[in-house]
Design an enzyme around this catalytic site. Sequence first.
Site, PDB file in Angstrom:
ATOM      1  N   ASP A   1      22.573  19.123   6.651  1.00 56.75           N
ATOM      2  CA  ASP A   1      22.168  19.688   7.938  1.00 56.75           C
ATOM      3  C   ASP A   1      22.895  18.755   9.083  1.00 56.75           C
ATOM      4  O   ASP A   1      22.882  17.506   8.979  1.00 56.75           O
ATOM      5  CB  ASP A   1      20.644  19.381   8.016  1.00 56.75           C
ATOM      6  CG  ASP A   1      19.984  19.925   9.418  1.00 56.75           C
ATOM      7  OD1 ASP A   1      20.867  19.862  10.282  1.00 56.75           O
ATOM      8  OD2 ASP A   1      18.767  20.291   9.438  1.00 56.75           O
TER       9      ASP A   1
ATOM     10  N   TYR B   1      22.409  23.965  20.027  1.00 58.58           N
ATOM     11  CA  TYR B   1      21.892  23.479  21.442  1.00 58.58           C
ATOM     12  C   TYR B   1      21.647  21.999  21.787  1.00 58.58           C
ATOM     13  O   TYR B   1      21.422  21.731  22.777  1.00 58.58           O
ATOM     14  CB  TYR B   1      20.444  24.118  21.613  1.00 58.58           C
ATOM     15  CG  TYR B   1      19.347  24.031  20.512  1.00 58.58           C
ATOM     16  CD1 TYR B   1      18.761  22.796  20.404  1.00 58.58           C
ATOM     17  CD2 TYR B   1      19.226  24.808  19.324  1.00 58.58           C
ATOM     18  CE1 TYR B   1      18.025  22.534  19.275  1.00 58.58           C
ATOM     19  CE2 TYR B   1      18.379  24.577  18.436  1.00 58.58           C
ATOM     20  CZ  TYR B   1      17.850  23.335  18.378  1.00 58.58           C
ATOM     21  OH  TYR B   1      16.731  23.316  17.266  1.00 58.58           O
ATOM     22  N   LYS B   2      22.201  21.127  20.760  1.00 59.12           N
ATOM     23  CA  LYS B   2      21.929  19.751  20.916  1.00 59.12           C
ATOM     24  C   LYS B   2      23.329  19.269  21.371  1.00 59.12           C
ATOM     25  O   LYS B   2      23.634  19.539  22.669  1.00 59.12           O
ATOM     26  CB  LYS B   2      21.792  19.173  19.857  1.00 59.12           C
ATOM     27  CG  LYS B   2      20.144  19.589  19.129  1.00 59.12           C
ATOM     28  CD  LYS B   2      20.005  18.736  17.788  1.00 59.12           C
ATOM     29  CE  LYS B   2      18.778  19.242  17.096  1.00 59.12           C
ATOM     30  NZ  LYS B   2      17.357  18.874  17.873  1.00 59.12           N
TER      31      LYS B   2
ATOM     32  N   PHE C   1      13.908  16.215   8.600  1.00 58.02           N
ATOM     33  CA  PHE C   1      13.165  16.989   9.563  1.00 58.02           C
ATOM     34  C   PHE C   1      12.386  17.819   9.047  1.00 58.02           C
ATOM     35  O   PHE C   1      12.598  18.678   7.950  1.00 58.02           O
ATOM     36  CB  PHE C   1      14.412  17.636  10.470  1.00 58.02           C
ATOM     37  CG  PHE C   1      13.726  18.285  11.585  1.00 58.02           C
ATOM     38  CD1 PHE C   1      13.443  17.461  12.750  1.00 58.02           C
ATOM     39  CD2 PHE C   1      13.501  19.632  12.003  1.00 58.02           C
ATOM     40  CE1 PHE C   1      12.648  18.073  13.955  1.00 58.02           C
ATOM     41  CE2 PHE C   1      12.933  20.199  13.077  1.00 58.02           C
ATOM     42  CZ  PHE C   1      12.424  19.287  14.157  1.00 58.02           C
TER      43      PHE C   1
ATOM     44  N   ARG D   1      12.703   7.897  21.549  1.00 55.49           N
ATOM     45  CA  ARG D   1      14.143   8.512  21.129  1.00 55.49           C
ATOM     46  C   ARG D   1      15.212   8.819  22.351  1.00 55.49           C
ATOM     47  O   ARG D   1      14.518   9.577  23.322  1.00 55.49           O
ATOM     48  CB  ARG D   1      13.922   9.610  20.183  1.00 55.49           C
ATOM     49  CG  ARG D   1      15.287   9.998  19.567  1.00 55.49           C
ATOM     50  CD  ARG D   1      14.863  11.082  18.515  1.00 55.49           C
ATOM     51  NE  ARG D   1      14.851  12.251  19.379  1.00 55.49           N
ATOM     52  CZ  ARG D   1      15.226  13.726  18.620  1.00 55.49           C
ATOM     53  NH1 ARG D   1      15.419  13.695  17.688  1.00 55.49           N
ATOM     54  NH2 ARG D   1      14.868  14.523  19.506  1.00 55.49           N
TER      55      ARG D   1
END
Length: 418
Positions: free
Chosen positions: A196, A221-222, A126, A377
């Site tokens: 991560d 938050y995911k 990322f 995605r």
Amino acid sequence: MTSREQALALDAHDPLAPLREHFTLPPGVIYLDGNSLGACPKATPARVARAVEQEWGQGLIASWNSAGWIHQPRKLGDRLAPWIGAQPGEVLVADSTSINLYKVLHAALQMQPAQRRVVVSERSNFPTDLYIAQSLVQAQGGELVLADAPEDIPALLDGRCAVLMLTHVNYRSGRMHDMVELTRLAHEAGALALWDLCHSAGGVPVDLRGADADFAIGCGYKYLNGGPGAPAFVWMHPRHAGRARQPLTGWLGHAAPFAFTTDYRPAEGIQQFQCGTPAVLAMTALDASLDVFDVAQQLGGMAALRAKSLALTEAFIAQLDARVPQARVATPRDAALRGSQVSFSLPAEIDGYAVMQALIARGVIGDFRAGEPALLRFGFTPLYTRHMDVVEAVDVLVDILATESWRRPEFMQRHAVT
């Protein structure tokens, strides 16, 4: 391929089905973007309102003690710890993913001898992780070395490597690294392993202690459903206590913050990684979301979540294979290598971004990731995604491609967030 009848039967006998009732999901929407932003738990608005109206509105500053605000970072860390293979007292919820990555990567580099100044990662990591690493190695005279493919990583773990920095589940492809094996190889080379967990925590099994990792960070938050901008978390293996020193030496990372001394003295263990004042309202929302995971634990825990996740992603891949022949699946078909998402590309003559906008307009929400190739995605959150969602999402995709409705001008307009 899972048929409509099979999907209905699977949903009817799904032991995790009651978890869906804990979330606010708009009617007519198939939400397959939980790997970017989890759905809102029904309990969250009332919990946050109570914090605003009672704890802040009535308790005022006394609530730092009476409501336990000051202890939220450690309390939430302890609640999260079992879901990432950590022990109580080892996880801290604070700040953002990028800030926490800066802290632990800086600390890891400082723990290594001067001849080790290389950070190894992969080119598809990322971008924020790569940007943070770039700034640190530039400041310390080091180098960021990027593998072009996962199989190239071991060869880069040499005597110059200080830190192996990887995202456990790749944000684009959904490919999941073998944390145990890569951590072992890093340690054999004398490097530290930093993971991560943004696309892992709450979505796939994670065992930081079992993998013998050194540091980890992740967001709330995911798959953890803590809300937009939810606080992140940070973990350090206890063996590094007393050796690791993080660079953002804020007052709440001090051993005695309310002594108000002039000189900094780090707190013991993970507490030193706290920098500033906790974001109380955001942490309250994350606390409410973790209640759902308490319920999930009673229904089989991560093993059950993982089994459903694999069933959903396998069904989606099978639907694509059978009904969308132009799709090229980028996510590993091997279950051991797959996170809780499926990404695929479309031929160059089909605008993938426009297709995603057309899907969203029809109530099927995923996201688009630019690059080579550009990817559509979809994240499959086992807490609330149904098997019927898989079938109906592909129904809509097939219709959009068949009718070429994605060519409408409004679907070509690029938004700030994709």
